[in-house]
Design an enzyme around this catalytic site. Structure first.
Site, PDB file in Angstrom:
ATOM      1  N   ASP A 194      -2.633   5.405   1.033  1.00 45.16           N
ATOM      2  CA  ASP A 194      -1.553   4.629   1.643  1.00 45.16           C
ATOM      3  C   ASP A 194      -1.560   3.173   1.194  1.00 45.16           C
ATOM      4  O   ASP A 194      -2.589   2.634   0.790  1.00 45.16           O
ATOM      5  CB  ASP A 194      -1.714   4.623   3.170  1.00 45.16           C
ATOM      6  CG  ASP A 194      -1.337   5.951   3.808  1.00 45.16           C
ATOM      7  OD1 ASP A 194      -1.212   6.950   3.074  1.00 45.16           O
ATOM      8  OD2 ASP A 194      -1.188   5.978   5.040  1.00 45.16           O
ATOM      9  N   ASP A 195      -0.391   2.547   1.318  1.00 45.55           N
ATOM     10  CA  ASP A 195      -0.207   1.082   1.261  1.00 45.55           C
ATOM     11  C   ASP A 195      -0.147   0.490  -0.145  1.00 45.55           C
ATOM     12  O   ASP A 195       0.085  -0.693  -0.285  1.00 45.55           O
ATOM     13  CB  ASP A 195      -1.268   0.313   2.067  1.00 45.55           C
ATOM     14  CG  ASP A 195      -1.284   0.714   3.542  1.00 45.55           C
ATOM     15  OD1 ASP A 195      -0.444   1.540   3.947  1.00 45.55           O
ATOM     16  OD2 ASP A 195      -2.143   0.215   4.282  1.00 45.55           O
ATOM     17  N   HIS A 232       6.103   5.260   2.494  1.00 46.27           N
ATOM     18  CA  HIS A 232       5.335   4.723   3.629  1.00 46.27           C
ATOM     19  C   HIS A 232       6.072   3.494   4.173  1.00 46.27           C
ATOM     20  O   HIS A 232       5.449   2.527   4.562  1.00 46.27           O
ATOM     21  CB  HIS A 232       3.928   4.375   3.133  1.00 46.27           C
ATOM     22  CG  HIS A 232       2.931   4.087   4.207  1.00 46.27           C
ATOM     23  ND1 HIS A 232       2.836   4.802   5.372  1.00 46.27           N
ATOM     24  CD2 HIS A 232       1.935   3.147   4.280  1.00 46.27           C
ATOM     25  CE1 HIS A 232       1.836   4.305   6.110  1.00 46.27           C
ATOM     26  NE2 HIS A 232       1.291   3.303   5.472  1.00 46.27           N
ATOM     27  N   HIS A 247       6.150  -1.862   5.936  1.00 48.87           N
ATOM     28  CA  HIS A 247       4.954  -1.579   6.732  1.00 48.87           C
ATOM     29  C   HIS A 247       4.868  -2.342   8.055  1.00 48.87           C
ATOM     30  O   HIS A 247       3.838  -2.927   8.386  1.00 48.87           O
ATOM     31  CB  HIS A 247       3.706  -1.847   5.879  1.00 48.87           C
ATOM     32  CG  HIS A 247       2.513  -1.017   6.294  1.00 48.87           C
ATOM     33  ND1 HIS A 247       1.663  -1.379   7.312  1.00 48.87           N
ATOM     34  CD2 HIS A 247       2.053   0.171   5.837  1.00 48.87           C
ATOM     35  CE1 HIS A 247       0.717  -0.450   7.445  1.00 48.87           C
ATOM     36  NE2 HIS A 247       0.941   0.500   6.577  1.00 48.87           N
ATOM     37  N   HIS A 275      -6.863   4.406   1.523  1.00 43.25           N
ATOM     38  CA  HIS A 275      -5.931   3.296   1.231  1.00 43.25           C
ATOM     39  C   HIS A 275      -6.174   2.743  -0.165  1.00 43.25           C
ATOM     40  O   HIS A 275      -7.324   2.495  -0.519  1.00 43.25           O
ATOM     41  CB  HIS A 275      -6.104   2.184   2.270  1.00 43.25           C
ATOM     42  CG  HIS A 275      -5.722   2.622   3.645  1.00 43.25           C
ATOM     43  ND1 HIS A 275      -6.578   3.348   4.434  1.00 43.25           N
ATOM     44  CD2 HIS A 275      -4.569   2.478   4.349  1.00 43.25           C
ATOM     45  CE1 HIS A 275      -5.969   3.625   5.581  1.00 43.25           C
ATOM     46  NE2 HIS A 275      -4.753   3.122   5.570  1.00 43.25           N
TER      47      HIS A 275
HETATM   48 ZN   LIG Z   1      -0.293   2.018   6.021  1.00 49.58          ZN
END
Ligand SMILES: [Zn+2]
Length: 239
Positions: free
Chosen positions: A47-48, A98, A102, A193
Site C-alpha cells: 500500500d501507499d 488506494h 489517502h 507498505h
Molecule cells: Zn494506506
C-alpha cells in the site's frame, strides 16, 4: 490544554474508527479479507506507493523470487512515479487503487467520489485500464463508501495479516517476517507498505528484507503466491 483535549479526542475517534471500520471486523460486510481457506495460496499486497527507492527495490526482489503482487497505489504517488506503475504492470503485478490522497475523510464523507475517480483516472492514464480492486485509505470503510465503490464495480479488499512495517521505526525485519509467517493461513492477504503518501522519497528496508525472507519461508510451508484478483477470483481491471 485545548491541544491536549484535541489530541485525546482524535485518538479516541481513531480507535473507534479502527474498530468499526477496519478489517478484520469492520467494514459492514463490504471487505474481502481473504480467499478460500481450502488452498495454500497467499497474496502479498503493498500500500501507499509507488515510491523511490522502495518500490524499485521491491520490484527487483519480486522479480528474482518470481512472485506476483498487488500494489494498492495512492493516486498522488502514481502521478509522481508513473514509470514505476508501468513497470510493475508490465512485470505482471496488479495495479489497484488506494484512493487519490489517502484521507480518512474519504470514507467518512457521505458525499463526493473524486477520491475514487481521480485515482482511477491516474492509473488508467498509465496502464490503459481501470482498476477493479480498491482498498480504502487507513482501511476505513463506511456503508455509504462501500456502496459507492461496489456501484462503480470495485471489489473492496481488506487483509487478514496486518504487518507492522508502517511503524516508525519499524520492528526488525526478522520479527515482521516471523509474525507474518505465523499468521498466514490458506487464502491469506498480507498487508505491507511500499510508500507513504506525502513523502517524496521512501526507503522501506524492513519491508523489503521481511518480504525477501518471508517468501522462501512460506514456499517451504507449501504456499504459492498469487495476485489478489487470482486469490479472490475477481477481475483486476474493468473495461
Ligand atoms: Zn494506506
Amino acid at each position: 490544554m485545548q491541544a491536549v483535549l484535541k489530541r485525546a479526542a482524535r485518538a479516541t475517534v481513531d480507535r473507534v474508527g479502527d474498530e468499526l471500520l477496519r478489517p478484520p471486523r469492520g467494514g459492514f460486510g463490504y471487505f474481502k479479507n481473504h480467499g478460500p481457506r481450502t488452498e495454500r495460496a497467499v497474496a502479498l499486497t503493498f500500500d501507499d506507493g509507488p515510491s523511490r527507492p522502495a518500490t524499485e527495490e521491491l520490484l527487483a526482489r519480486l522479480k528474482e523470487l518470481a512472485v506476483p503482487a498487488t500494489f494498492f497505489c495512492v493516486g498522488l504517488n502514481v502521478e509522481k512515479n508513473p514509470d514505476l506503475v508501468a513497470r510493475a504492470h508490465e512485470a505482471g503485478h496488479v495495479i489497484a487503487s488506494h484512493s487519490m490522497d489517502h484521507r480518512r475523510a474519504c470514507a467518512l464523507s457521505p458525499f463526493g467520489e473524486a477520491h475514487i475517480a481521480d485515482s482511477e483516472r491516474a492509473i488508467e492514464r498509465i496502464i490503459g485500464k481501470r482498476p477493479a480492486l480498491y482498498r480504502p485509505p487507513w482501511g476505513w470503510l463506511t456503508p455509504w463508501e462501500g456502496k459507492r465503490l461496489t456501484r462503480r464495480g470495485y471489489t473492496v479488499v481488506g487483509w487478514d495479516v496486518f504487518t507492522l512495517d508502517w511503524q516508525t521505526p519499524p520492528p526488525p525485519f526478522t520479527e515482521i517476517a516471523a509474525s507474518a509467517r505465523r499468521e498466514v493461513q490458506p487464502g491469506s492477504i498480507v498487508l505491507f507498505h511500499d510508500g507513504r503518501t506525502f513523502q517524496d522519497r521512501w526507503e522501506a528496508p524492513a519491508t523489503i528484507e521481511a518480504v525477501t525472507s518471508l517468501i522462501p519461508a512460506l514456499r517451504n510451508d507449501g504456499y504459492r503466491f498469487v495476485t489478489v484478483a487470482e486469490l479472490l477470483r475477481v477481475p483486476a481491471y474493468r473495461a
